[in-house]
Write an enzyme that holds these catalytic residues in place. Structure first.
Site, PDB file in Angstrom:
ATOM      1  N   HIS A   1       0.839  -1.213   0.214  1.00  0.00           N
ATOM      2  CA  HIS A   1       0.107   0.016  -0.046  1.00  0.00           C
ATOM      3  C   HIS A   1       0.644   0.761   0.341  1.00  0.00           C
ATOM      4  O   HIS A   1       1.631   1.360   0.679  1.00  0.00           O
ATOM      5  CB  HIS A   1      -0.951   0.286   1.206  1.00  0.00           C
ATOM      6  CG  HIS A   1      -2.223   0.546   1.329  1.00  0.00           C
ATOM      7  ND1 HIS A   1      -1.586   2.191   1.364  1.00  0.00           N
ATOM      8  CD2 HIS A   1      -3.121   0.970   0.831  1.00  0.00           C
ATOM      9  CE1 HIS A   1      -3.018   2.564   0.656  1.00  0.00           C
ATOM     10  NE2 HIS A   1      -4.052   2.036   1.301  1.00  0.00           N
TER      11      HIS A   1
ATOM     12  N   ASP B   1      -7.797  -5.401  -0.058  1.00  0.00           N
ATOM     13  CA  ASP B   1      -8.149  -5.702  -1.007  1.00  0.00           C
ATOM     14  C   ASP B   1      -8.061  -7.434  -0.745  1.00  0.00           C
ATOM     15  O   ASP B   1      -8.059  -8.372  -1.573  1.00  0.00           O
ATOM     16  CB  ASP B   1      -7.915  -5.449  -2.403  1.00  0.00           C
ATOM     17  CG  ASP B   1      -8.359  -4.515  -2.706  1.00  0.00           C
ATOM     18  OD1 ASP B   1      -9.452  -4.164  -2.653  1.00  0.00           O
ATOM     19  OD2 ASP B   1      -7.685  -3.596  -3.359  1.00  0.00           O
TER      20      ASP B   1
HETATM   21  N1  ACO Z   1       4.221  -7.611  -4.305  1.00  0.00           N
HETATM   22  C1  ACO Z   1       4.792  -7.994  -5.138  1.00  0.00           C
HETATM   23  N2  ACO Z   1       6.228  -6.325  -5.309  1.00  0.00           N
HETATM   24  C2  ACO Z   1       5.621  -5.626  -4.490  1.00  0.00           C
HETATM   25  C3  ACO Z   1       4.805  -5.006  -4.275  1.00  0.00           C
HETATM   26  C4  ACO Z   1       3.388  -6.558  -4.919  1.00  0.00           C
HETATM   27  N3  ACO Z   1       2.432  -6.048  -4.131  1.00  0.00           N
HETATM   28  N4  ACO Z   1       4.118  -4.263  -3.551  1.00  0.00           N
HETATM   29  C5  ACO Z   1       4.938  -3.369  -4.502  1.00  0.00           C
HETATM   30  N5  ACO Z   1       6.026  -3.902  -4.435  1.00  0.00           N
HETATM   31  C6  ACO Z   1       7.524  -3.980  -4.500  1.00  0.00           C
HETATM   32  C7  ACO Z   1       7.549  -2.759  -5.395  1.00  0.00           C
HETATM   33  O1  ACO Z   1       8.653  -3.671  -6.942  1.00  0.00           O
HETATM   34  C8  ACO Z   1       8.926  -1.904  -5.121  1.00  0.00           C
HETATM   35  O2  ACO Z   1      10.185  -2.809  -5.003  1.00  0.00           O
HETATM   36  P1  ACO Z   1      11.291  -2.116  -5.293  1.00  0.00           P
HETATM   37  O3  ACO Z   1      11.501  -1.081  -4.157  1.00  0.00           O
HETATM   38  O4  ACO Z   1      12.269  -2.665  -5.119  1.00  0.00           O
HETATM   39  O5  ACO Z   1      11.071  -0.862  -7.442  1.00  0.00           O
HETATM   40  C9  ACO Z   1       8.651  -1.263  -3.781  1.00  0.00           C
HETATM   41  O6  ACO Z   1       7.824  -2.936  -3.516  1.00  0.00           O
HETATM   42  C10 ACO Z   1       7.913  -0.509  -3.383  1.00  0.00           C
HETATM   43  O7  ACO Z   1       6.322  -0.935  -4.095  1.00  0.00           O
HETATM   44  P2  ACO Z   1       6.097   0.900  -4.784  1.00  0.00           P
HETATM   45  O8  ACO Z   1       5.377   0.235  -6.226  1.00  0.00           O
HETATM   46  O9  ACO Z   1       7.116   1.684  -5.007  1.00  0.00           O
HETATM   47  O10 ACO Z   1       4.762   1.893  -4.246  1.00  0.00           O
HETATM   48  P3  ACO Z   1       3.878   1.953  -4.559  1.00  0.00           P
HETATM   49  O11 ACO Z   1       3.944   2.830  -2.581  1.00  0.00           O
HETATM   50  O12 ACO Z   1       3.439   3.389  -5.511  1.00  0.00           O
HETATM   51  O13 ACO Z   1       2.327   1.144  -4.736  1.00  0.00           O
HETATM   52  C11 ACO Z   1       0.845  -0.105  -4.294  1.00  0.00           C
HETATM   53  C12 ACO Z   1       1.642   1.026  -3.605  1.00  0.00           C
HETATM   54  C13 ACO Z   1      -0.122   0.494  -5.940  1.00  0.00           C
HETATM   55  C14 ACO Z   1      -0.114  -0.626  -3.586  1.00  0.00           C
HETATM   56  C15 ACO Z   1       1.455  -2.213  -4.980  1.00  0.00           C
HETATM   57  O14 ACO Z   1       2.077  -2.196  -3.599  1.00  0.00           O
HETATM   58  C16 ACO Z   1       1.170  -3.112  -5.351  1.00  0.00           C
HETATM   59  O15 ACO Z   1       1.324  -2.429  -6.721  1.00  0.00           O
HETATM   60  N6  ACO Z   1       0.161  -4.041  -5.199  1.00  0.00           N
HETATM   61  C17 ACO Z   1       0.031  -4.457  -5.323  1.00  0.00           C
HETATM   62  C18 ACO Z   1      -1.675  -4.373  -6.159  1.00  0.00           C
HETATM   63  C19 ACO Z   1      -2.890  -3.848  -4.885  1.00  0.00           C
HETATM   64  O16 ACO Z   1      -2.841  -4.305  -4.467  1.00  0.00           O
HETATM   65  N7  ACO Z   1      -3.604  -2.903  -5.131  1.00  0.00           N
HETATM   66  C20 ACO Z   1      -4.583  -2.072  -3.871  1.00  0.00           C
HETATM   67  C21 ACO Z   1      -4.325  -1.510  -3.315  1.00  0.00           C
HETATM   68  S1  ACO Z   1      -5.122  -0.910  -1.576  1.00  0.00           S
HETATM   69  C22 ACO Z   1      -6.742  -0.242  -2.587  1.00  0.00           C
HETATM   70  O17 ACO Z   1      -6.608   0.991  -3.718  1.00  0.00           O
HETATM   71  C23 ACO Z   1      -7.219  -0.284  -2.494  1.00  0.00           C
END
Ligand code: ACO
Length: 428
Positions: free
Chosen positions: A305, A362
């Site tokens: 998140h 979720d």
């Molecule tokens: N699985 C694996 N790796 C992940 C995940 C995941 N679900 N989420 C984040 N990471 C990693 C990224 O690859 C990144 O790694 P790095 O620093 O080595 O590049 C690091 O964690 C940070 O991730 P970001 O994408 O920069 O974090 P951001 O805050 O931009 O994204 C998000 C948050 C979009 C929710 C992300 O965690 C994600 O894509 N999760 C999966 C989708 C999801 O469950 N979305 C629902 C969110 S809650 C909602 O909207 C109700």
């Protein structure tokens, strides 16, 4: 007042520091461009506050979520979705008279205009319900041109009632159309969640017996989704609303923003991911490894998140509701077993611990929706129904803000420098 100093070349300017009631601080850069000619760069708005808001407080480090100051755990335990909607929109818990009036207004706006039903014939049968819902919500502006003045309190009031009341009807119709069944009119003697389930699952020749376990669980899920401060869809609603655009159009844009797989579309993706893992024989480690592999775009859906770097408090409540619903309904759900194991493995894995990736709202919600027989592509629609009061509250707060301004971010241009037009015959 506390200030921060910015030194650039020989010049130093003081920037005021704003402090919220819970101690969070922000540097006010509203005079930056005027005094330095520069802007700030913050892709994804990770460090940027766009407004002051009195609606929702969220502390991602400690896993705290408050609606108008009240902890989400207490609201989920004691309130209802409609009472929570009132709380978010009007800033306080209603007394009995206020609540009765509000509820009565919602229950008496549940039907949609008969002509709006014709839209559904124009969409392909397999149209995604998020696209249908957003289109029909946007089209409400064409049916109610008498209530579009964003500075008219009565216009806003009636639009609020119409949106909260009609979205479940609009949503249920999109489902009925997709399965070739007739639309079921709302029944105003049923409460909000029972009415939605009735419109989804009754048919003219047979009334759907709504289970109180299911309707209570749905009510809690809607409460948990009701607001989450300046997330992607809410910021979209505010940005559209900042052009003084009406509430229907602003919310319609919010529904589209919510649709994406990184936002409200994630609950659909979670179930699809769990199903794939299950069908593939339950090899969890393979998916954990894929999620960790920098060269693989796969992400563990329902994990991580932008703000929560600890447990999402909503996911704890949902996990309990999920257990409760499945137990009471006597459902054995293999996908829940996969989800529980996946959570256990991920939460012991160095990668997830180091990046502070925990299950989000979720991760478990889809399992409950599945137990309710809600089809997968309707999961994000339920999120939209839940988020409606939050979008409305945020839009209303923006319109009432004394410092109201159209939203208009800046950019750093990185395209070609000024170039002369090349006539066609001279082009390579
Ligand atoms: N699985 C694996 N790796 C992940 C995940 C995941 N679900 N989420 C984040 N990471 C990693 C990224 O690859 C990144 O790694 P790095 O620093 O080595 O590049 C690091 O964690 C940070 O991730 P970001 O994408 O920069 O974090 P951001 O805050 O931009 O994204 C998000 C948050 C979009 C929710 C992300 O965690 C994600 O894509 N999760 C999966 C989708 C999801 O469950 N979305 C629902 C969110 S809650 C909602 O909207 C109700």
């Amino acid at each position: 007042m506390e200030t921060a100093k910015l030194t650039w070349k020989e010049k130093t300017i003081d920037l005021q520091i704003e402090e919220g009631v819970m101690g969070e601080k922000g540097i006010d850069i509203s005079t930056l461009r005027k005094s330095t000619g520069m802007i700030t760069m913050d892709p994804g708005f990770v460090n940027t506050g766009a407004c002051k808001s009195a609606i929702t407080y969220l502390n991602g480090e400690e896993g705290i979520l408050l609606y108008r100051g009240i902890p989400i755990e207490q609201i989920a335990e004691n309130s209802t979705f409609l009472e929570t909607s009132y709380l978010l929109i009007y800033g306080k818990l209603p007394n009995q008279k206020e609540f009765d009036e509000f509820e009565d207004n919602i229950y008496h706006h549940t039907m949609i205009h008969e002509s709006a039903k014709a839209f559904y014939d124009g969409f392909p049968t397999n149209a995604h319900p998020m696209a249908v819902c957003s289109a029909v919500v946007g089209a409400m502006a064409t049916f109610y041109p008498d209530s579009l003045d964003v500075r008219n309190e009565r216009h806003v009031e009636i639009s609020i009632h119409r949106l909260i009341a009609k979205l479940p009807t609009i949503a249920a119709y999109s489902y009925k159309k997709s399965i070739g069944q007739p639309f079921i009119y709302p029944c105003n003697t049923l409460d909000y969640c029972n009415n939605f389930l009735h419109m989804m699952f009754s048919v003219p020749c047979e009334q759907y017996p709504v289970s109180p376990v299911i309707s209570k669980a749905l009510d809690v899920l809607l409460i948990l989704h009701a607001d989450h401060e300046q997330n992607c869809s809410t910021s979209t609603v505010r940005l559209v609303g900042s052009s003084m655009c009406n509430l229907f159009a602003s919310v319609s844009a919010g529904i589209y923003a919510l649709w994406g797989p990184l936002h409200g579309g994630a609950n659909q993706q979670v179930i699809e991911m769990l199903r794939t893992i299950y069908d593939g024989g339950g090899d969890l480690q393979k998916y954990i490894d894929k999620a960790k592999d920098k060269n693989d775009p796969f992400r563990l859906m329902g994990f991580g998140h932008r703000v929560y770097k600890n447990f999402d408090p909503r996911s704890r409540i949902i996990k309990k509701v999920c257990d409760d619903v499945l137990n009471k309904l006597g459902i054995h759900e293999p996908l829940l077993e996969i989800a529980l194991k996946l959570e256990e493995v991920a939460l012991k894995d160095e990668y997830f611990l180091e990046k502070k990736l925990y299950p989000n709202v979720d991760f478990y919600s889809g399992i409950i929706y599945k137990a309710m027989n809600i089809p997968i592509n309707m999961f994000p629609v339920l999120f939209a129904i839940g988020r409606m009061p939050g979008w409305i509250a945020q839009w209303k707060e923006l319109q009432e803000d004394k410092g109201f301004k159209i939203g208009r971010p800046r950019q750093i241009y990185v395209g070609p420098p000024k170039t002369d037009y090349t006539p066609m015959e001279e082009r390579k």
